[in-house]
Write a protein that holds these residues in place. Structure first.
Motif, short mmCIF file in Angstrom:
data_model
loop_
_atom_site.label_atom_id
_atom_site.label_comp_id
_atom_site.label_asym_id
_atom_site.label_seq_id
_atom_site.Cartn_x
_atom_site.Cartn_y
_atom_site.Cartn_z
N GLY A 152 0.79 -1.22 0.00
CA GLY A 152 0.00 0.00 0.00
C GLY A 152 0.82 1.27 0.00
N GLN A 153 0.18 2.33 0.52
CA GLN A 153 0.74 3.68 0.49
C GLN A 153 2.18 3.72 1.02
OE1 GLN A 153 -0.86 6.15 -0.79
NE2 GLN A 153 0.21 7.98 -0.08
N VAL A 154 2.40 3.08 2.16
CA VAL A 154 3.72 3.15 2.79
C VAL A 154 4.78 2.52 1.90
CG1 VAL A 154 5.02 2.62 4.85
CG2 VAL A 154 2.60 3.01 5.01
N ILE A 157 5.94 5.08 -0.45
CA ILE A 157 6.88 6.01 0.18
C ILE A 157 8.26 5.36 0.27
CG2 ILE A 157 7.43 7.21 2.34
CD1 ILE A 157 4.41 7.50 2.77
N LEU B 168 -5.60 0.37 6.40
CA LEU B 168 -4.18 0.67 6.63
C LEU B 168 -3.41 0.98 5.36
CD1 LEU B 168 -3.45 -1.98 9.41
CD2 LEU B 168 -3.82 0.46 9.68
N ARG B 169 -3.78 0.32 4.24
CA ARG B 169 -3.00 0.52 3.02
C ARG B 169 -3.51 1.67 2.18
NH1 ARG B 169 -2.52 -5.84 1.38
NH2 ARG B 169 -1.39 -6.44 3.26
N ARG B 170 -4.59 2.31 2.63
CA ARG B 170 -5.16 3.40 1.85
C ARG B 170 -4.32 4.66 1.98
NH1 ARG B 170 -10.23 3.09 0.32
NH2 ARG B 170 -10.88 1.01 -0.28
N SER B 171 -4.63 5.64 1.10
CA SER B 171 -3.83 6.86 1.12
C SER B 171 -4.14 7.71 2.35
CB SER B 171 -4.06 7.66 -0.16
OG SER B 171 -5.44 7.83 -0.34
N ARG B 246 3.62 7.12 11.90
CA ARG B 246 2.54 7.75 11.13
C ARG B 246 1.16 7.17 11.41
NH1 ARG B 246 6.27 7.77 7.21
NH2 ARG B 246 5.34 6.13 5.96
N PHE B 247 1.10 6.03 12.11
CA PHE B 247 -0.20 5.41 12.35
C PHE B 247 -0.68 5.56 13.79
CE2 PHE B 247 1.35 3.49 8.52
CZ PHE B 247 0.22 3.40 7.73
#
Lengths: 225, 417
Positions: A152-154, A157, B168-171, B246-247
């Motif tokens: 995903g997003q991370v 990055i 969790l994997r979303r932007s 970040r989470f």
């Protein structure tokens, strides 16, 4: 109080120790520019002090490495393959060893580059240290990667970080070959043994960027697997 | 029958002691995951556990109690000697209690449920013989001990995968967490109340039809989700916390979810485990009051109350310390992981409770945690310890049986000359 079995099923966390190890390695590596600078200035006392600090950080990193390796010997269920984790740890370890050897070499031989190469060598060294610091940030990104299951997003990055690492490595390669060419031009005017060691210093310095990139590659495997 | 009063008092005392032990140990385990994740303070965990353990025991504990009381031992060989069955029930209770005391003192991973089932089988074998044991039932129960951690593991795996894909994997995981967490809360409320409505409420005199059950369960789920939604709206998030990790704020929202799953876990635990303490008590009461082994009389409600009170007492007296110690060590199970394990475990346990199958709550929870680990959700799990936990139940049954046999021989010598 006996150990409760429910808490016992949770093994030692390995990401934190890996990051701590990397922090110790970077503490070691980032002393190098100042060490070189003080040798260039002819400040041998300060250089010795820095050399000792480099050795201390390297030893600290070694201790952390041993603890982590012991943890890895348990039968643990890990979110990332044990082999990848070991690979990263070993590369980090090599980086610290390289920094220690480099510091030892220049310190013992009081080796310094010819006046007109000093600035460029420092620039090369700083570039390699930067790439090591970038590798450190990537290793610290493991927390976030773990949180999202390495997708995903991370992961995107992370890929950007690894792109930076690639750019820094090619910059370092460029600087290294330029410096090597210039040392070659001066070979005849310098003591031959010094020339030999100058090449070695250049090659070891370049190793720092290579190792950073190798750590990046291992991390990349984690997000693409 | 002689000594009726003494037997009754002993049953009450042993049952209370057993419930107390369950509260002090098992409940603490069930609650520690929420405390370790930082979703609840110890005191909040105590209150949640007290309320929902009691509710679970009282509202949904009847089915499993019935199984322990009359589903494992065939009472027909005891028709001519009801006092032997009564003493045997006492022995099983005492034996399991002693064995658990020893095990928790030594830190062995032992299940209350497995101990009491082992205890019942043990005394029946000695008192009458193999024909006194309802082997087909035992077979089903033992099979469920394998299936329940597996089922919980698969559920936890799927739940954790769903949260990764959806949040969790979303932007913008924070916004997605705010959106989806109420749905998970709905799930907790819906499943728990549905099973309870289907199976549990007969003894409180409430009969509901299937469609009514679905309707009420949906309403309860929506109410819980709405409550969670309001709490999340008013949650004070700290953007600066996200610079380090970040989470951090996303986990905070899952922390709210974990308050609900902790309630569910306590409820599920109460519904299944109270029977281990009061099932034999109910049997003794029925035998001593009627003088026969018929056991057709309904479960007296005050016995369920006795179990609930015992659990809450144990929790209040010793459980706090256990929660604190275990909670401190289970910090790996962050809310985004812990909730998945808890919903999975609670659903599995409540499902078993509704069907009257006594299963081990802790084993189910361990199965669920392993499921999250398989989904790469836990930074490391010690497979050797997990192996020990599951192996231990093989040892627990003969051990529980043995202690129960010794207790039975002693009690028989005292009461039947």
């Amino acid at each position: 109080m006996p150990v409760n079995y429910l808490s016992g099923i949770f093994g030692p966390s390995l990401l934190k120790p890996l990051q701590e190890h990397m922090d110790a390695v970077i503490a070691c590596v980032s002393l190098l520019p100042e060490l070189i600078h003080s040798l260039n200035q002819g400040d041998g006392d300060h250089a010795s002090k820095l050399h000792e600090q480099v050795i201390e950080h390297e030893q600290h990193a070694d201790e952390l490495k041993i603890v982590l390796r012991e943890h890895l010997s348990y039968s643990l269920l890990l979110p990332i393959p044990r082999r990848d984790l070991l690979e990263i740890l070993q590369t980090q370890d090599k980086m610290a060893n390289r920094a220690r050897d480099l510091a030892g070499l220049v310190r013992r031989r009081e080796l310094s580059f010819p006046e007109d190469l000093r600035e460029d060598y420092l620039r090369f060294l700083r570039c390699c240290v930067n790439s090591a610091v970038q590798a450190q940030s990537s290793v610290h990104e493991l927390d976030e990667l773990f949180e999202t299951g390495f997708r995903g997003q991370v992961a995107e990055i992370m890929s950007r970080f690894l792109g930076n690492l690639d750019a820094l490595e090619s910059e370092a390669d460029q600087l290294q070959s330029e410096l090597e060419a210039r040392v070659m031009q001066k070979e005849s005017s310098l003591p031959p043994v010094d020339v030999m060691f100058l090449y070695r210093v250049l090659s070891w310095t370049g190793n720092l960027a290579d190792y950073s990139n190798r750590i990046g590659n291992s991390l990349h495997l984690l997000v693409t697997r | 029958m002689e000594y009726t009063l003494i037997l009754l008092i002993l049953a009450g005392v042993f049952g209370l002691f057993m419930a107390w032990g369950i509260g002090a140990n098992d409940v603490a385990n069930a609650m520690a995951t929420s405390v370790g994740a930082g979703a609840l303070t110890i005191w909040q965990a105590l209150v949640v556990a007290a309320v929902f353990e009691f509710a679970g025991a009282f509202l949904a504990g009847g089915q499993v109690t019935a199984t322990i009381r009359k589903g494992i031992i065939d009472s027909s060989p005891f028709v001519s000697q009801p006092e032997v069955l009564a003493i045997g029930m006492l022995a099983a209770l005492l034996g399991a209690g002693i064995w658990l005391l020893l095990a928790s003192w030594r830190g062995w991973p032992v299940s209350t449920t497995h101990s009491i089932v082992g205890g019942l089988v043990g005394f029946a074998l000695i008192a009458v013989g193999a024909e006194a044991v309802q082997w087909d039932k035992i077979g089903g129960i033992v099979a469920s001990w394998v299936i329940s951690p597996l089922l919980a593991g698969v559920l936890a795996y799927l739940l954790f995968m769903s949260v990764q894909v959806l949040v969790l994997r979303r932007s913008d995981p924070l916004a997605e967490a705010k959106r989806y967490v109420p749905f998970y809360i709905f799930l907790v409320g819906f499943i728990l109340s549905l099973v309870t409505l289907f199976k549990g409420l007969k003894h409180v005199g409430l009969e509901v039809s299937t469609s009514q059950a679905y309707g009420i369960a949906t309403l309860i789920g929506i109410a819980a989700a709405a409550l969670g939604w309001v709490v999340i709206r008013n949650l004070r998030l700290d953007p600066s916390a996200d610079t380090e990790f970040r989470f951090a704020n996303v986990e905070k929202i899952f922390g709210i979810l974990m308050v609900f799953t902790a309630c569910g876990m306590a409820f599920a635990h109460g519904s299944n485990d109270v029977a281990n303490a009061i099932g034999p008590v109910a049997a003794v009461i029925s035998i001593t009051q009627s003088g026969t082994v018929a056991q057709s009389s309904p479960l007296p409600i005050w016995v369920l109350l006795l179990g609930g009170v015992g659990i809450v007492l144990g929790l209040a007296m010793l459980g706090r310390r256990v929660i604190a110690t275990v909670g401190k060590r289970i910090t790996e199970l962050t809310p985004s992981r812990g909730f998945a394990a808890e919903i999975a475990a609670a659903s599995t346990v409540v499902l078993a409770s509704g069907t009257g199958i006594p299963i081990s709550t802790t084993h189910t929870l361990v199965g669920a945690v392993l499921g999250v680990g398989m989904a790469r959700g836990i930074s490391s799990l010690n497979l050797r310890v997990i192996g020990n936990v599951f192996m231990s139940w093989i040892i627990t049954i003969p051990a529980g049986a043995l202690v129960s046999i010794v207790s039975f021989i002693i009690l028989r010598a005292i009461f039947i000359h």
